[in-house]
Design an enzyme around this catalytic site. Structure first.
Site, PDB file in Angstrom:
ATOM      1  N   GLY A 181       0.847  -1.190   0.000  1.00  0.00           N
ATOM      2  CA  GLY A 181       0.000   0.000   0.000  1.00  0.00           C
ATOM      3  C   GLY A 181       0.879   1.235   0.000  1.00  0.00           C
ATOM      4  O   GLY A 181       2.101   1.139  -0.123  1.00  0.00           O
ATOM      5  N   HIS A 208       7.239  -4.286   1.479  1.00  0.00           N
ATOM      6  CA  HIS A 208       7.370  -3.280   0.426  1.00  0.00           C
ATOM      7  C   HIS A 208       8.082  -2.077   1.048  1.00  0.00           C
ATOM      8  O   HIS A 208       7.518  -1.427   1.936  1.00  0.00           O
ATOM      9  CB  HIS A 208       5.994  -2.807  -0.036  1.00  0.00           C
ATOM     10  CG  HIS A 208       5.348  -3.642  -1.076  1.00  0.00           C
ATOM     11  ND1 HIS A 208       4.741  -4.827  -0.804  1.00  0.00           N
ATOM     12  CD2 HIS A 208       5.191  -3.441  -2.422  1.00  0.00           C
ATOM     13  CE1 HIS A 208       4.228  -5.324  -1.922  1.00  0.00           C
ATOM     14  NE2 HIS A 208       4.492  -4.510  -2.923  1.00  0.00           N
ATOM     15  N   GLU A 211      10.350   2.023  -2.263  1.00  0.00           N
ATOM     16  CA  GLU A 211       9.760   2.164  -3.591  1.00  0.00           C
ATOM     17  C   GLU A 211       9.441   3.641  -3.800  1.00  0.00           C
ATOM     18  O   GLU A 211      10.108   4.327  -4.565  1.00  0.00           O
ATOM     19  CB  GLU A 211       8.485   1.304  -3.675  1.00  0.00           C
ATOM     20  CG  GLU A 211       7.734   1.431  -4.993  1.00  0.00           C
ATOM     21  CD  GLU A 211       6.404   0.679  -4.965  1.00  0.00           C
ATOM     22  OE1 GLU A 211       5.887   0.388  -3.881  1.00  0.00           O
ATOM     23  OE2 GLU A 211       5.864   0.418  -6.069  1.00  0.00           O
ATOM     24  N   ASP A 300       5.475  -7.507 -10.412  1.00  0.00           N
ATOM     25  CA  ASP A 300       4.600  -6.688  -9.553  1.00  0.00           C
ATOM     26  C   ASP A 300       3.140  -6.870  -9.985  1.00  0.00           C
ATOM     27  O   ASP A 300       2.434  -7.661  -9.382  1.00  0.00           O
ATOM     28  CB  ASP A 300       5.010  -5.213  -9.564  1.00  0.00           C
ATOM     29  CG  ASP A 300       4.639  -4.504  -8.263  1.00  0.00           C
ATOM     30  OD1 ASP A 300       4.302  -5.191  -7.280  1.00  0.00           O
ATOM     31  OD2 ASP A 300       4.708  -3.256  -8.222  1.00  0.00           O
TER      32      ASP A 300
HETATM   33  O1  LIG Z   1       3.988  -1.722  -6.019  1.00  0.00           O
HETATM   34  C1  LIG Z   1       3.184  -1.684  -5.075  1.00  0.00           C
HETATM   35  N1  LIG Z   1       3.484  -0.971  -3.964  1.00  0.00           N
HETATM   36  C2  LIG Z   1       2.692  -0.932  -2.880  1.00  0.00           C
HETATM   37  N2  LIG Z   1       1.513  -1.566  -2.833  1.00  0.00           N
HETATM   38  C3  LIG Z   1       1.145  -2.256  -3.925  1.00  0.00           C
HETATM   39  C4  LIG Z   1       1.936  -2.361  -5.070  1.00  0.00           C
HETATM   40  N3  LIG Z   1       1.279  -3.115  -5.972  1.00  0.00           N
HETATM   41  C5  LIG Z   1       0.133  -3.481  -5.403  1.00  0.00           C
HETATM   42  N4  LIG Z   1       0.025  -2.966  -4.179  1.00  0.00           N
HETATM   43  C6  LIG Z   1      -1.092  -3.101  -3.219  1.00  0.00           C
HETATM   44  O2  LIG Z   1      -1.095  -4.410  -2.692  1.00  0.00           O
HETATM   45  C7  LIG Z   1      -2.439  -4.833  -2.543  1.00  0.00           C
HETATM   46  C8  LIG Z   1      -2.510  -6.320  -2.339  1.00  0.00           C
HETATM   47  O3  LIG Z   1      -2.081  -7.059  -3.432  1.00  0.00           O
HETATM   48  C9  LIG Z   1      -3.109  -4.271  -3.784  1.00  0.00           C
HETATM   49  O4  LIG Z   1      -4.508  -4.189  -3.635  1.00  0.00           O
HETATM   50  C10 LIG Z   1      -2.453  -2.900  -3.887  1.00  0.00           C
HETATM   51  O5  LIG Z   1      -3.179  -1.950  -3.125  1.00  0.00           O
HETATM   52 ZN   LIG Z   2       4.219  -4.883  -5.069  1.00  0.00          ZN
END
Ligand SMILES: O=c1[nH]cnc2c1ncn2[C@@H]1O[C@H](CO)[C@@H](O)[C@H]1O
Ligand SMILES: [Zn+2]
Length: 362
Positions: A181, A208, A211, A300
């Site tokens: 998120g 995460h 980023e 991703d």
């Molecule tokens: O690259 C990203 N960075 C941060 N959050 C992300 C990224 N891609 C997806 N999601 C988040 O992860 C949730 C669960 O899969 C997705 O619903 C999205 O809000």
């Molecule tokens: Zn991600």
């Protein structure tokens, strides 16, 4: 003879994917069909082609927050047993068709409770879908294994519960935990109790971090939370200085990440779309690879980036001139960093990955 490095042969190469979101990888046609089935009327386009274009363009926002808004539409059609199962089955089939032999696919169970399912039921349906997809891939002659990661949303307050859910399902196909998120304003240390619980249970997790936000986030993820891997982690380059003569100096944190072999789940196309890097040429993938960080290649969100593992690899080949041996190294890096037991990782490296690349290298 060495095989040509084109998309066709890249699809045949055994690939390992550690960072792929289930709700970011739907087939555009499935989004349309599930929306019709469940009565979701807010889709921004109707046909599969229009939806494919819409997702890619909307995700091309240059901002992580705007990029994440596109998930409202995929999450909306993943609220029923039928929807969850189908999306998971197709995910396994699509990855297998692309030559992925091992994948860890993540999603946030807390986002799929709108029609009254419990957290446990949501996970059960997704796991059943993965098993169906693995079987149908096998019937087509494609062997794939999918491990599931459960994500907690970092702006919410359910991370401890999701960590417990992860541990409850550890023997049934869930292999780890994650937080995702919007990054700014929601540091990983907000979820410290969840990570401490995971560590107490000898369970794996990734975060995460690095980023949209820089070094403080990576530092917290490692030093306070004890993460096994970094989701993205691209901003670790903020701790690397390149002198006028090309000489590179690593700061304390960058050195620590490299020394400890902390895997970086790099997602080239996604990073360009969210504005984490300006363009692929400027992506630090190559810098980090040359410095021998443990870099891995990831998708991703295949729908939002209109991509596949093979295409991410092709983009890196075209941009940085990699050969099959480089791709094999990135694949082995990923397999070594997976959350399944060591003997199983080794078996995939020795029995699937190395023989697969040996054929291509010639
Ligand atoms: O690259 C990203 N960075 C941060 N959050 C992300 C990224 N891609 C997806 N999601 C988040 O992860 C949730 C669960 O899969 C997705 O619903 C999205 O809000
Ligand atoms: Zn991600």
């Amino acid at each position: 003879m060495t095989a040509p490095l084109d998309l066709d042969y890249l699809r045949r190469a055994p690939k390992v994917l550690l960072h792929d979101h289930l709700d970011g990888g739907l087939r555009p046609g499935t989004v349309a069909e599930l929306a019709a089935e469940c009565g979701y009327t807010e889709l921004p386009a109707e046909t599969a082609d229009e939806l494919a274009t819409w997702f890619r363009e909307a995700a091309d926002s240059g901002s992580l927050e705007l990029y994440l808004e596109t998930f409202a539409h995929t999450v909306a059609v993943m609220q029923t047993p039928v929807g969850l199962r189908r999306v998971a089955r197709e995910c396994a089939e699509d990855l297998a068709a692309d030559g992925v032999v091992y994948a860890e696919v993540r999603f946030a169970p807390e986002q799929h409770l709108e029609s009254g399912l419990s957290l446990d039921e949501v996970v059960e349906h997704v796991l059943a879908g993965f098993r169906e997809g693995e079987e149908s891939a096998r019937a087509q002659g494609r062997e794939i294994r999918i491990g599931c990661l459960l994500t907690a949303m970092r702006h919410a307050a359910r991370s401890r519960e999701i960590a417990e859910l992860t541990v409850r399902f550890r023997d049934r196909g869930v292999v780890g935990f994650d937080i995702a998120g919007a990054e700014a304003g929601y540091p990983p240390s907000r979820h410290l109790d969840a990570f401490e619980y995971m560590r107490t249970c000898n369970a794996h997790f990734t975060i995460h971090a690095g980023e949209a936000f820089g070094l403080p986030s990576i530092h917290e993820a490692i030093a306070f939370c004890g993460t096994d891997r970094l989701g993205h982690g691209v901003r670790i380059t903020d701790d690397i200085t390149v002198g006028p003569d090309g000489e590179m100096t690593l700061g304390l944190l960058a050195n620590y990440v490299r020394d400890k072999r902390i895997p970086l789940e790099l997602c080239p196309s996604s990073n360009v779309q969210t504005g984490a890097v300006a363009n692929l040429e400027e992506h630090p993938f190559d810098l980090l690879a040359r410095l021998r960080f443990r870099v891995t290649v990831n998708t991703d969100n295949r729908l939002m980036s209109d991509t596949t593992m093979s295409r991410e690899m092709l983009a890196l080949v075209n941009t940085f001139g990699y050969g099959w041996s480089d791709l094999e190294r990135f694949t082995i890096n990923a397999m070594k960093s997976a959350f399944i037991p060591f003997d199983q990782r080794l078996a995939l490296i020795d029995e699937v990955i190395k023989p697969g690349y040996a054929v291509l290298i010639g």
